[in-house]
Every structure is written in structure tokens, then in C-alpha cells.
Enzyme design. Structure first.
Site, PDB file in Angstrom:
ATOM      1  N   LYS A  81     -53.527 -46.875   2.457  1.00  0.00           N
ATOM      2  CA  LYS A  81     -54.419 -45.736   2.724  1.00  0.00           C
ATOM      3  C   LYS A  81     -54.362 -45.458   4.213  1.00  0.00           C
ATOM      4  CE  LYS A  81     -57.538 -43.115   0.593  1.00  0.00           C
ATOM      5  NZ  LYS A  81     -57.510 -42.610  -0.783  1.00  0.00           N
ATOM      6  N   GLY A 179     -70.344 -33.374  -5.355  1.00  0.00           N
ATOM      7  CA  GLY A 179     -69.113 -33.052  -4.629  1.00  0.00           C
ATOM      8  C   GLY A 179     -68.222 -32.147  -5.458  1.00  0.00           C
ATOM      9  N   GLY A 181     -65.597 -30.436  -5.213  1.00  0.00           N
ATOM     10  CA  GLY A 181     -64.335 -30.180  -4.506  1.00  0.00           C
ATOM     11  C   GLY A 181     -63.168 -30.300  -5.475  1.00  0.00           C
ATOM     12  N   ASN A 182     -62.049 -30.772  -4.970  1.00  0.00           N
ATOM     13  CA  ASN A 182     -60.835 -30.848  -5.805  1.00  0.00           C
ATOM     14  C   ASN A 182     -61.041 -31.704  -7.045  1.00  0.00           C
ATOM     15  OD1 ASN A 182     -59.072 -29.235  -4.287  1.00  0.00           O
ATOM     16  ND2 ASN A 182     -58.815 -30.881  -2.805  1.00  0.00           N
ATOM     17  N   VAL A 183     -61.648 -32.852  -6.866  1.00  0.00           N
ATOM     18  CA  VAL A 183     -61.869 -33.740  -8.017  1.00  0.00           C
ATOM     19  C   VAL A 183     -62.988 -33.183  -8.896  1.00  0.00           C
ATOM     20  CG1 VAL A 183     -62.641 -36.033  -8.720  1.00  0.00           C
ATOM     21  CG2 VAL A 183     -61.046 -35.783  -6.810  1.00  0.00           C
ATOM     22  N   GLY A 184     -64.124 -32.870  -8.265  1.00  0.00           N
ATOM     23  CA  GLY A 184     -65.321 -32.493  -9.015  1.00  0.00           C
ATOM     24  C   GLY A 184     -65.170 -31.232  -9.845  1.00  0.00           C
TER      25      GLY A 184
HETATM   26  P1  NAD Z   1     -62.657 -32.448  -1.393  1.00  0.00           P
HETATM   27  O1  NAD Z   1     -62.748 -32.417   0.081  1.00  0.00           O
HETATM   28  O2  NAD Z   1     -61.825 -31.444  -2.091  1.00  0.00           O
HETATM   29  O3  NAD Z   1     -64.123 -32.321  -2.030  1.00  0.00           O
HETATM   30  C1  NAD Z   1     -65.198 -33.073  -1.617  1.00  0.00           C
HETATM   31  C2  NAD Z   1     -66.441 -32.289  -1.954  1.00  0.00           C
HETATM   32  O4  NAD Z   1     -67.549 -33.142  -1.693  1.00  0.00           O
HETATM   33  C3  NAD Z   1     -66.642 -31.020  -1.132  1.00  0.00           C
HETATM   34  O5  NAD Z   1     -67.077 -29.973  -1.971  1.00  0.00           O
HETATM   35  C4  NAD Z   1     -67.753 -31.404  -0.139  1.00  0.00           C
HETATM   36  O6  NAD Z   1     -68.570 -30.302   0.207  1.00  0.00           O
HETATM   37  C5  NAD Z   1     -68.503 -32.413  -0.980  1.00  0.00           C
HETATM   38  N1  NAD Z   1     -69.315 -33.355  -0.212  1.00  0.00           N
HETATM   39  C6  NAD Z   1     -69.004 -34.023   0.923  1.00  0.00           C
HETATM   40  N2  NAD Z   1     -70.055 -34.778   1.319  1.00  0.00           N
HETATM   41  C7  NAD Z   1     -71.038 -34.568   0.397  1.00  0.00           C
HETATM   42  C8  NAD Z   1     -72.342 -35.065   0.242  1.00  0.00           C
HETATM   43  N3  NAD Z   1     -72.853 -35.916   1.123  1.00  0.00           N
HETATM   44  N4  NAD Z   1     -73.059 -34.653  -0.841  1.00  0.00           N
HETATM   45  C9  NAD Z   1     -72.539 -33.788  -1.736  1.00  0.00           C
HETATM   46  N5  NAD Z   1     -71.297 -33.290  -1.637  1.00  0.00           N
HETATM   47  C10 NAD Z   1     -70.563 -33.676  -0.581  1.00  0.00           C
HETATM   48  O7  NAD Z   1     -62.241 -33.961  -1.760  1.00  0.00           O
HETATM   49  P2  NAD Z   1     -61.625 -34.478  -3.130  1.00  0.00           P
HETATM   50  O8  NAD Z   1     -60.147 -34.449  -3.053  1.00  0.00           O
HETATM   51  O9  NAD Z   1     -62.291 -33.791  -4.264  1.00  0.00           O
HETATM   52  O10 NAD Z   1     -62.033 -36.006  -3.092  1.00  0.00           O
HETATM   53  C11 NAD Z   1     -63.363 -36.425  -3.372  1.00  0.00           C
HETATM   54  C12 NAD Z   1     -63.403 -37.919  -3.555  1.00  0.00           C
HETATM   55  O11 NAD Z   1     -62.533 -38.296  -4.621  1.00  0.00           O
HETATM   56  C13 NAD Z   1     -62.963 -38.763  -2.381  1.00  0.00           C
HETATM   57  O12 NAD Z   1     -63.706 -39.964  -2.394  1.00  0.00           O
HETATM   58  C14 NAD Z   1     -61.518 -39.085  -2.676  1.00  0.00           C
HETATM   59  O13 NAD Z   1     -61.095 -40.252  -2.049  1.00  0.00           O
HETATM   60  C15 NAD Z   1     -61.603 -39.276  -4.164  1.00  0.00           C
HETATM   61  N6  NAD Z   1     -60.345 -39.108  -4.875  1.00  0.00           N
HETATM   62  C16 NAD Z   1     -59.637 -37.949  -4.762  1.00  0.00           C
HETATM   63  C17 NAD Z   1     -58.485 -37.797  -5.505  1.00  0.00           C
HETATM   64  C18 NAD Z   1     -57.723 -36.501  -5.531  1.00  0.00           C
HETATM   65  O14 NAD Z   1     -56.852 -36.375  -6.368  1.00  0.00           O
HETATM   66  N7  NAD Z   1     -58.040 -35.532  -4.692  1.00  0.00           N
HETATM   67  C19 NAD Z   1     -58.036 -38.848  -6.318  1.00  0.00           C
HETATM   68  C20 NAD Z   1     -58.797 -40.017  -6.409  1.00  0.00           C
HETATM   69  C21 NAD Z   1     -59.963 -40.117  -5.676  1.00  0.00           C
END
Ligand code: NAD
Length: 370
Positions: A81, A179, A181-184
Site C-alpha cells: 500500500k 461514504g 463515493g466509488n465504493v459506496g
Molecule cells: P472515494 O474517495 O471515491 O469515496 C469516499 C467517499 O467517502 C466520498 O464520498 C467522501 O465524501 C466520503 N467521506 C470521506 N470522509 C467521510 C466521513 N468522515 N463521513 C462520511 N463520508 C465520508 O473513495 P473510495 O474509492 O470509494 O474508497 C472508500 C473506501 O473503500 C476506502 O477506505 C478505500 O480504501 C476502500 N476501498 C476502495 C476500493 C476501490 O475499489 N475503490 C476497494 C477496496 C477498498
């Protein structure tokens, strides 16, 4: 984070970390951390996180989670990482990412992928610099894992299995996503296709809660246009902390580490937690969830969709292959872990760690001593 400073004495064990590297380039202000935890199964794959407060301890914990995740998923890759200390919205991103790529050129046992604060475009810049990255844009032959929602798709595959272990039916189950974002948002989309109902979603701007159901496509549009889910026209606006305590069946934390902790775990009403984010609950909170009978599927089992997709891309597979492999691996591993946890009355994380550790230790037996 719990504030403990990272030292090798206190954090290293029989698995790793193999390398902890701090990078600094004063010419552009790059400050970054790379942790390569274990490479017995193959070169490590793990995301590049960009945040102002990322610490060595956080990167180490995330690298270890990748060792576990890649082994649990049965991939020919170890865990690593990296973290770049910068604000992804207020920095010269291309310059920093390209500088980062140059400084990791010779760390060939680390293959970077996207994570919070970075995306396919960032991976394209890294690929351009050093020819080594996953999660590339389609035009470069990649499978854009965030665009297709590989991790969200994997969470929905896990949900199908996990609901059976906690007396829920996915069709009609209510969901809260911390959250969006991409995952949510992709998790919300794939789960809605299976009949689940989104009732709460949050981002840094706060939480939107509507027990009558939130339209996922509309919420996605609103977030894209206004920057926050709180601009959604219906429902109640709450603080981003309040999402964890709203009535719902399933919570998917999909933002930062340690957001489920001793101060909010007692008020969680859901029956099932699917850990979309990496390390979203403290160990103490996980213990309380277990005691309260709330099924808590650990990060590296249910959020492995992204890295499985990245590995399929790295080995030349197609997008269709990626969806099939994610579905098959996550469903099988979720079932194996939850069956063992249920049978032995242990936390799912313990069952998952034992499964992954066994695989890494077996792989380590094939390695020559240095
Ligand atoms: P992202 O930046 O696309 O989305 C993150 C979201 O979380 C954003 O909408 C942001 O506004 C929100 N956020 C941040 N802090 C917050 C808080 N305190 N309260 C509420 N919302 C909050 O990131 P992502 O790619 O969706 O990744 C999110 C998590 O998932 C991370 O922990 C990442 O390590 C993990 N993850 C991501 C992937 C992937 O494929 N992208 C895979 C495995 C794990």
C-alpha cells in the site's frame, strides 16, 4: 487511528512488513509512504491513498489488509500500500503522482492501484512513467474498476451470502452507506438491483436519511452536480456521524478507517455490517459487534472486488471475466469464512485471518531464505 507511532519493533511479525519506505522530493513537495508487507504469493498489489493525514501506521495496516485480502481471494499477489500526504482536491495532482511514480520505479515488487484520492487517470500517469500500474483507463487496455464498480459489485455478491447467515432477505433489506463515493455508490446500485432499499447515505457534507427509500440513480446525479448527498430533495439531513445509528438492516461503511468505534458501536441497529472501507471498525468495536450478535464481514473478504478486478486486468482478462471471477471468489470466500465463524462461534475476522494466514504461510514455504 489509535495514535501509536509506527515502529518495526512493535508492528513486525512472522508475515512482514518486508519494506517500509518514506519518500521525499523537495522539488515538488512530495511526501509519501510505501509499505510492501508480504510478497510470498507474488508481487504486491495495493492502492495509492492521497490524504493530508495518512500515517505510516495507517499505510502498514492497509498493506497488511492487502496481504490478507489477496491471499484470501486466492490471487497470485502479495500485499502492499502507499500513501501520499496531500489534499487530492487542492494540489498539483499530476505533478505529485508523476514524482511519486518516478520514486517507486525500482520498487518492482509493488504494483500501484487506485484508492481514496486517486483514480484511473492517476494510474495512467504512473503507467506512463514506469509501465507498472493497475486500474487503468479502458483506452489503455485496463478495466476501470471504479467506473464499473468492481468493489461495489463484490459487496453485493457478499451480501447475497451474508444475509443468509443473519436471517435477512436481501430483497427488501434496508441499507445505509457511509461514504457515497466509488465504493459506496456502486454498492448501492448493485444492491438496489437485487431489491435492497437504500435508506441512508453520507459523505463529508453529512447524511441523508429517508426511511421510505432513496433513489440511487437520482442521488448519484445529485452528488455529481452539487458535490454532496445532502442536496437530495427528500428525507432528513443529519450529521455524518448519525448514519451509524439510523434504523436499517445493513450498514456499509465505505469511507475512512475506524469510523465504527466504542462511542457509536452500542447504538448500531443493523443486523449486518459489510466492510466496504478498509479497517472501518476498531478491534474493540468489532468485539462489541460480535457480542451484540451483529454479523460483521471483514473488509478483506467483502471489499476484494477491486483488487480481484485489478489482478484479472494485470493478467490480461476482460471486463466480463472480472465480474465472473469477483462473483465466484467473493461468494465462495464469504461462505467459507462465515461457515467457519458460525461453527466455531468466533468473529468472522478471526476465521478470515486464519484462512488467509494459512495461505500466506504455505506460500512462504516455497521461498528461498535470503
Ligand atoms: P472515494 O474517495 O471515491 O469515496 C469516499 C467517499 O467517502 C466520498 O464520498 C467522501 O465524501 C466520503 N467521506 C470521506 N470522509 C467521510 C466521513 N468522515 N463521513 C462520511 N463520508 C465520508 O473513495 P473510495 O474509492 O470509494 O474508497 C472508500 C473506501 O473503500 C476506502 O477506505 C478505500 O480504501 C476502500 N476501498 C476502495 C476500493 C476501490 O475499489 N475503490 C476497494 C477496496 C477498498
Amino acid at each position: 487511528m489509535n495514535g501509536t507511532e509506527f515502529t518495526l519493533e512493535s508492528f513486525s511479525d512472522d508475515l512482514g512488513p518486508a519494506k517500509v519506505v518514506h519518500l521525499y522530493d523537495p522539488s515538488c513537495g512530495l511526501r509519501a509512504i510505501v509499505v510492501i508487507d508480504n510478497v510470498a504469493c507474488g508481487p504486491s498489489i495495493g492502492g495509492v491513498r492521497m490524504a493530508t493525514d495518512v500515517s505510516t501506521q495507517e499505510v502498514f495496516r492497509l498493506a497488511r489488509a492487502m496481504t490478507m485480502k489477496n491471499a484470501a481471494a486466492g490471487l497470485a499477489h502479495g500485499g502492499g500500500k502507499s500513501g501520499i500526504l496531500a489534499d487530492p482536491k487542492h494540489c498539483d495532482k499530476q505533478r505529485l503522482i508523476r514524482a511519486f511514480a518516478k520514486t517507486i520505479r525500482n520498487l518492482s515488487e509493488y504494483i500501484p492501484g487506485p484508492d481514496m484520492g486517486t483514480d484511473e487517470t492517476c494510474m495512467a500517469w504512473i503507467q506512463d512513467e514506469i509501465g507498472r500500474a493497475v486500474g487503468l483507463p479502458r483506452v489503455l487496455g485496463g478495466i476501470p474498476l471504479d467506473e464499473i464498480g468492481a468493489t461495489g459489485f463484490g459487496l453485493s455478491a457478499c451480501a447475497e451470502v451474508a444475509t443468509e447467515f443473519c436471517g435477512l432477505k436481501l430483497d427488501g433489506a434496508t441499507i445505509a452507506i457511509e461514504g457515497f463515493g466509488n465504493v459506496g455508490r456502486h454498492a448501492a446500485r448493485y444492491l438496489a438491483q437485487k431489491g435492497a432499499v437504500l435508506v441512508a447515505a453520507s459523505d463529508t457534507g453529512g447524511t441523508i436519511y429517508d426511511p421510505s427509500g432513496i433513489d440511487v440513480e437520482e442521488l448519484t446525479r445529485v452528488k455529481q452536480q452539487s458535490g454532496s448527498v445532502t442536496a437530495y430533495g427528500r428525507g432528513h439531513k443529519l450529521s455524518n456521524q448519525e448514519i451509524f445509528t439510523q434504523p436499517c438492516d445493513i450498514i456499509i461503511p465505505a469511507a475512512r478507517p475506524d469510523c465504527i468505534h466504542q462511542d457509536n458501536v452500542g447504538n448500531i441497529k443493523a443486523k449486518l455490517i459489510l466492510q466496504g472501507a478498509n479497517i472501518p471498525a476498531t478491534p474493540e468495536a468489532e468485539r462489541v459487534l460480535h457480542e451484540r450478535g451483529i454479523l460483521n464481514v471483514p473488509d478483506f473478504i467483502c471489499n476484494a472486488g477491486g483488487v480481484i478486478c485489478a489482478a484479472v486486468e494485470y493478467h490480461g482478462g476482460s471486463e466480463k471475466d472480472a465480474f465472473e471471477v469477483i462473483q465466484e471468489k467473493i461468494a465462495r470466500n464469504s461462505h467459507a469464512v462465515l461457515t467457519r465463524a458460525h461453527r466455531e462461534e468466533i468473529q468472522p475476522r478471526k476465521a478470515a485471518v486464519e484462512l488467509a494466514r494459512q495461505r500466506v504461510k504455505s506460500a512462504m514455504e516455497f521461498r528461498a531464505e535470503t
